[in-house]
Design an enzyme around this catalytic site. Structure first.
Site, PDB file in Angstrom:
ATOM      1  N   SER A 169      23.441  -6.320 -52.017  1.00 42.31           N
ATOM      2  CA  SER A 169      23.699  -5.004 -51.456  1.00 42.31           C
ATOM      3  C   SER A 169      25.049  -5.020 -50.712  1.00 42.31           C
ATOM      4  O   SER A 169      26.085  -5.277 -51.316  1.00 42.31           O
ATOM      5  CB  SER A 169      22.546  -4.586 -50.541  1.00 42.31           C
ATOM      6  OG  SER A 169      22.622  -3.222 -50.241  1.00 42.31           O
ATOM      7  N   LYS A 221      21.524  19.575 -40.904  1.00 41.63           N
ATOM      8  CA  LYS A 221      21.697  18.647 -39.781  1.00 41.63           C
ATOM      9  C   LYS A 221      20.562  17.632 -39.758  1.00 41.63           C
ATOM     10  O   LYS A 221      20.741  16.478 -39.405  1.00 41.63           O
ATOM     11  CB  LYS A 221      21.732  19.421 -38.457  1.00 41.63           C
ATOM     12  CG  LYS A 221      21.931  18.550 -37.224  1.00 41.63           C
ATOM     13  CD  LYS A 221      23.269  17.826 -37.289  1.00 41.63           C
ATOM     14  CE  LYS A 221      23.492  16.971 -36.039  1.00 41.63           C
ATOM     15  NZ  LYS A 221      24.747  16.206 -36.125  1.00 41.63           N
TER      16      LYS A 221
END
Length: 341
Positions: A169, A221
């Site tokens: 990763s 948001k």
């Protein structure tokens, strides 16, 4: 029995008094240093050639008898003397860095200073070797760590990345910047993907008649939350963000390793070194010890480590919040990396 009771009472009072004095002294010292500027760390440099030489000489002194050892040292002395008479040629230099990554890529703080230091002297004739170990973590943290390594490439200094255990990763995001990636045969590489997970206890709150309000300015948001009621629209937006991040990750890896069949390897899978070589995720199979020991025969090899100076609280173990944070991060890293065990 009375004597033991009195002694125990005296001992308890003494210990209490000593602890109280220590707390006062530490608090006073902490207050004095609170307003001071945090002291800078220190760059530590060691020559690995001397380390390898010391290992060899220690073994020779154990295995050889006195006459053999004397003859060997005499032979080495003549060789050094003869070498000294010849015209000295500057040996190439190899700068060795270490990166042991946690979920926050905390080692970036030292890495940035180490790279700044070596770039003040390194030339394209030199080489930087990064011994990397990381199972990945936060995207922005490993993005910054990768950007630090990119400085080496931009300066035209050859960069070799050695992986002995794992570079997955975010760890592979860093590794792919190397012009050459060397892996141990059974190191774990890949995991070119993005993952996000969080619990949701909204149904539990509702069961107990507990309301949880989330107020936002901006439609997205908040997309998914732990306590609020998640919507399908929020899930779709969250997945879209993950897909965008994954595409950026793929583009980044492709930029530095164009030889990869990126759609084939960017599935989130991991491979052992021997299989990663076939996928062109790495260039050679070799341990970092073998690579550096070979380099030390023809080059001057320097290990760089930037050590942060710890605060008084850290030295005496009173930085409780920092300790808890480290424990939580350690266990989280272990949980997320269990797939690599």
């Amino acid at each position: 029995m009375d004597f033991l009771a009195e002694y125990a009472s005296f001992l308890a009072k003494t210990v209490t008094l000593v602890v109280a004095i220590l707390v006062v002294l530490i608090s006073f010292a902490a207050l004095r240093s609170k307003g001071r500027r945090k002291s800078a760390g220190q760059l530590q440099v060691s020559k690995l050639n001397d380390f390898y030489k010391g290992l060899r000489e220690r073994l020779e002194s154990t295995l050889l008898d006195k006459d053999q050892l004397k003859a060997l040292r005499k032979s080495e002395g003549k060789a050094e003397k003869k070498k000294g008479k010849q015209k000295a040629e500057a040996k190439p230099r190899v700068f060795v860095l270490d990166f042991d990554g946690d979920i926050k890529a905390s080692a970036t703080e030292s890495l940035r200073h180490e790279i700044t230091a070596l770039l003040s002297l390194a030339t394209p004739k030199d080489e930087v070797v990064l011994r990397l170990e990381s199972g990945g973590g936060m995207v922005h943290s490993y993005g910054l760590a990768s950007s630090q390594l990119a400085r080496i490439r931009q300066a035209g200094v050859p960069l070799t990345v050695c992986i002995d255990k794992v570079a997955a990763s975010g760890g592979y995001m860093m590794a792919c910047i190397g012009e050459k990636i060397i892996s141990a045969p059974f190191a774990i590489l890949g995991s070119i993907g993005v993952v996000a997970q969080l619990p949701n206890v909204n149904r539990l709150l509702k069961k107990h008649d507990i309301d949880f309000e989330v107020l936002t300015a901006g439609e997205y948001k908040r997309t998914l939350t732990v306590f609020g009621e998640n919507t399908e629209k929020g899930r779709e937006k969250f997945q879209e963000d993950l897909d965008i991040t994954h595409q950026l990750f793929k583009n980044f890896v492709s930029r530095y390793r164009p030889q990869l069949a990126i759609d084939e390897v960017a599935t989130g899978e991991v491979w052992l070194g021997v299989a990663a070589l076939d996928k062109q995720l790495v260039d050679e199979l070799q341990t970092s010890d073998e690579y550096l020991a070979t380099k030390a025969k023809t080059a001057e090899v320097f290990h760089l480590h930037y050590a942060e100076r710890k605060s008084l609280q850290e030295r005496v173990g009173l930085a409780a919040s920092g300790s808890v944070d480290r424990v939580l991060l350690t266990w989280w890293s272990r949980l997320t990396q269990q797939r690599f065990w």
